[in-house]
Design an enzyme around this catalytic site. Structure first.
Site, PDB file in Angstrom:
ATOM      1  N   GLU A 158       0.838  -1.207   0.000  1.00 14.83           N
ATOM      2  CA  GLU A 158       0.000   0.000   0.000  1.00 14.83           C
ATOM      3  C   GLU A 158       0.871   1.255   0.000  1.00 14.83           C
ATOM      4  OE1 GLU A 158      -2.964  -0.084   3.095  1.00 14.83           O
ATOM      5  OE2 GLU A 158      -4.221  -1.444   1.942  1.00 14.83           O
ATOM      6  N   GLU A 232      -6.331  -7.944  -0.695  1.00 12.49           N
ATOM      7  CA  GLU A 232      -6.722  -8.007   0.715  1.00 12.49           C
ATOM      8  C   GLU A 232      -8.218  -7.755   0.801  1.00 12.49           C
ATOM      9  OE1 GLU A 232      -4.624  -5.490   3.448  1.00 12.49           O
ATOM     10  OE2 GLU A 232      -2.676  -6.048   2.606  1.00 12.49           O
TER      11      GLU A 232
HETATM   12  C1  GLA Z   1      -4.021  -2.684   5.019  1.00 12.20           C
HETATM   13  C2  GLA Z   1      -2.638  -3.304   5.113  1.00 12.20           C
HETATM   14  C3  GLA Z   1      -2.620  -4.563   5.926  1.00 12.20           C
HETATM   15  C4  GLA Z   1      -3.423  -4.390   7.206  1.00 12.20           C
HETATM   16  C5  GLA Z   1      -4.826  -3.959   6.866  1.00 12.20           C
HETATM   17  C6  GLA Z   1      -5.710  -3.754   8.086  1.00 12.20           C
HETATM   18  O1  GLA Z   1      -4.744  -3.266   4.061  1.00 12.20           O
HETATM   19  O2  GLA Z   1      -2.112  -3.553   3.825  1.00 12.20           O
HETATM   20  O3  GLA Z   1      -1.300  -4.894   6.203  1.00 12.20           O
HETATM   21  O4  GLA Z   1      -2.800  -3.426   7.987  1.00 12.20           O
HETATM   22  O5  GLA Z   1      -4.781  -2.727   6.208  1.00 12.20           O
HETATM   23  O6  GLA Z   1      -5.763  -4.873   8.857  1.00 12.20           O
END
Ligand code: GLA
Length: 583
Positions: A158, A232
């Site tokens: 991210e 995700e």
């Molecule tokens: C983002 C991050 C993950 C985690 C989620 C929340 O998507 O990429 O590593 O922190 O948020 O659980």
């Protein structure tokens, strides 16, 4: 195993159209003796792939060391995945977020006051390259191109939510390739960050928990061709101290899954099985307000913290069966659980008597930060002399994260970063009284610019406006308790920071949950294994005890209580209590 290709009309595996059905399972959050069980349950739910991050901070605890032992035996985890017939998506960071201490960035990076994390700063990139130099030789044999399970590798995490320096992402992609990574690379970002977080020539994927159509459309806009993938799918969430236990109904999450699969997308559940932030490994958030993540990483995922299927497991399996092949086997039953009532903690080692056994004192004109002390986790004990008797106003400009203040060994108050506490008034009993400030690192921030999260006390510490000094700073990493000298104690109640120890007998190990009713705040160890932090504040009220840390016969429980307890006993129960669901 088979090799993944990215084509204009989707993924192909050995030339055949392929949909990635994956789930998050972080090896470092699960006892290694339980990896095979969790992987097997992943396949039985209908997954063909598992996803894991790699925690740089644990693999390289100091600049000159690297380990793949025990919980960090990534090669073994990859072998077990392959044995189970599962592919792997590998996410080696270097930054991983994940509610993990510092987002996986080692705290020793922050010993450099100029360090700019997640950037093209040469000092940072040199450290990143050093990590990849050590990690990749262990991983390369497991790439799909060499017959292993690793289908694809994620670049950063991210990054679009943090910065827009494409040169940084480019450096990482090249660093992976130069070291032999020849499977497809991908990036993962939230819908609004896809432009900044992506790299031309590298597959973009999107992260979200709901509004699947919008999320996938945002991805399509930036990437008109190629596979659609949610890297995700947040089907649950994490908890923070002082909050409630977050859950998400299975039916709601299953409906979003259905929507994604109907749209032809690939998906990775975040999480399939969350596991536990054992020891001091939890992260924190700070978007203006510091909030530490709890010990449990249950995440309300398809497998709960103890590895048992939840209603979400069954609901997802049903949806997955409509879009792919789900093994013809019943949903696995919950594992056996152990209960041991009334464990008496009748041995005590007060912290003040144990200091020399726990860490070496460093003298200086000012309090030294944890990173300056070369320490990653735990506590630092600061001490200085109070010049005069009478009313004292203590000012701590920067507290990271929780400071317990003592005068001549007696508690006088607590200052917390999350409450923006900076001042404490007390009465000094005498000129020359000893001021002690015990500072807990409650977890380094894992998201946003606040990842530059140095721990300890900073800025001039003053009493009645005058700077105090000289100081002694003593690291208390609590990575080994072997030097503690316990004495029997019959006191009904327990006051002050102290270790307490007791024994209990069991016939055969099984998973259990440690409950500490009447205790306030601290950490607990079973047979020397640090289960994590407990805090009466909640929401979490029990700590998961994995069966493999127990042994037949006699076992030892140690509790570090930072404040006070109304009892001297603890309990192992069959059920977890992760706290109330609503305010
Ligand atoms: C983002 C991050 C993950 C985690 C989620 C929340 O998507 O990429 O590593 O922190 O948020 O659980």
């Amino acid at each position: 195993m088979a090799v993944l290709d990215i084509t204009d009309d989707g993924f192909r595996l050995d030339g055949q159209p392929f949909r990635i059905l994956s789930g998050g399972l972080h090896y470092f959050r699960v006892h290694p003796e339980q990896w095979a069980d969790r992987l097997h349950k992943a396949r039985l739910m209908g997954l063909n792939t598992v996803e894991t991050y790699v925690p740089w901070n644990l693999h390289q605890p100091r600049p000159d060391s690297f380990t793949t032992d025990g919980f960090l035996d990534l090669p073994r985890f990859l072998e077990l995945a392959a044995t189970e017939g599962l592919h792997v998506l590998l996410r080696p960071g270097p930054y991983i977020c994940a509610e993990w201490e510092g987002g996986g960035l080692p705290s020793w990076l922050l010993a450099d006051p100029e360090m700019r994390l997640r950037s093209t700063q040469p000092a940072y990139l040199e450290a990143v390259d050093g990590f990849l130099d050590r990690l990749l030789p262990a991983v390369l044999p497991y790439l799909a191109t060499r017959g292993g399970p690793v289908l694809a590798v994620q670049v950063e995490n991210e990054y679009g939510a943090y910065g827009s320096d494409t040169a940084y992402l480019e450096h990482l992609a090249q660093a992976l390739k130069q070291r032999g990574v020849d499977v497809p690379l991908f990036t993962a970002d939230q819908p609004g960050d896809l432009a900044d977080g992506g790299l031309d020539g590298v597959l973009r994927t999107v992260n979200f928990g709901g509004r699947a159509a919008q999320g996938l459309a945002a991805l399509r806009e930036l990437q008109p061709q190629g596979p659609l993938m949610c890297a995700e799918f947040w089907n649950g969430w994490f908890d923070r101290w002082g909050g409630v236990h977050t859950v998400r109904p299975a039916a709601d999450a299953a409906a979003v899954l259905e929507e994604m699969l109907a749209a032809g997308a690939s998906v990775s559940f975040y999480m399939f099985h969350g596991g536990t932030n054992f020891g001091f490994t939890n992260g924190a958030n700070d978007k203006g307000l510091y909030r530490a993540t709890v010990t449990s990483y249950d995440y309300d995922a398809p497998l709960d913290e103890a590895g048992d299927p939840t209603p979400k497991y069954a609901a997802f399996r049903e949806v997955l069966a409509r879009y792919g092949e789900v093994p013809d086997a019943p949903v696995p039953p919950p594992g056996p659980k152990l209960a041991v009532p009334g464990i008496a903690l009748d041995l005590t080692a007060p912290l003040w008597d144990a200091l020399d056994a726990l860490g070496e004192l460093v003298s200086g004109e000012r309090p030294l930060g944890m990173e300056e002390l070369g320490q990653a986790f735990g506590f630092v004990l600061y001490s200085a002399t109070l010049p005069e008797a009478g009313p004292a106003l203590l000012h701590l400009p920067v507290v990271r994260d929780r400071a317990q203040v003592f005068v001549d060994g007696q508690p006088v108050g607590v200052l917390e970063r999350e409450n923006d506490d900076h001042a404490l008034a007390f009465t000094s009993p005498r000129a020359g009284a000893e001021l002690r400030i015990l500072v807990e690192n409650q977890g380094r921030v894992n998201y946003g610019q606040a990842v530059h999260d140095r721990k300890g006390l900073f800025g001039p510490v003053t009493v009645n406006g005058r700077p105090l000094g000289p100081w002694s700073s003593r690291p208390l990493p609590l990575d080994s308790l072997s030097g503690l000298a316990f004495v029997p104690s019959t006191a009904a109640a327990v006051v002050g920071p102290a270790f307490h120890r007791g024994e209990f007998e069991i016939e055969a190990p099984a998973d259990s949950h440690l409950h500490l009713p009447g205790w306030t705040k601290g950490n607990a160890w079973v047979n020397g294994f640090n289960l994590g932090r407990y805090w009466s504040r909640g929401p979490q009220r029990s700590l998961y005890v994995p069966a493999p840390v127990l042994r037949p016969g006699r076992n030892e429980l140690t509790v570090l209580e930072l404040h006070a307890s109304t009892t001297r006993s603890a309990e192992l129960r069959q059920t977890a209590d992760l706290g109330p669901l609503e305010d």
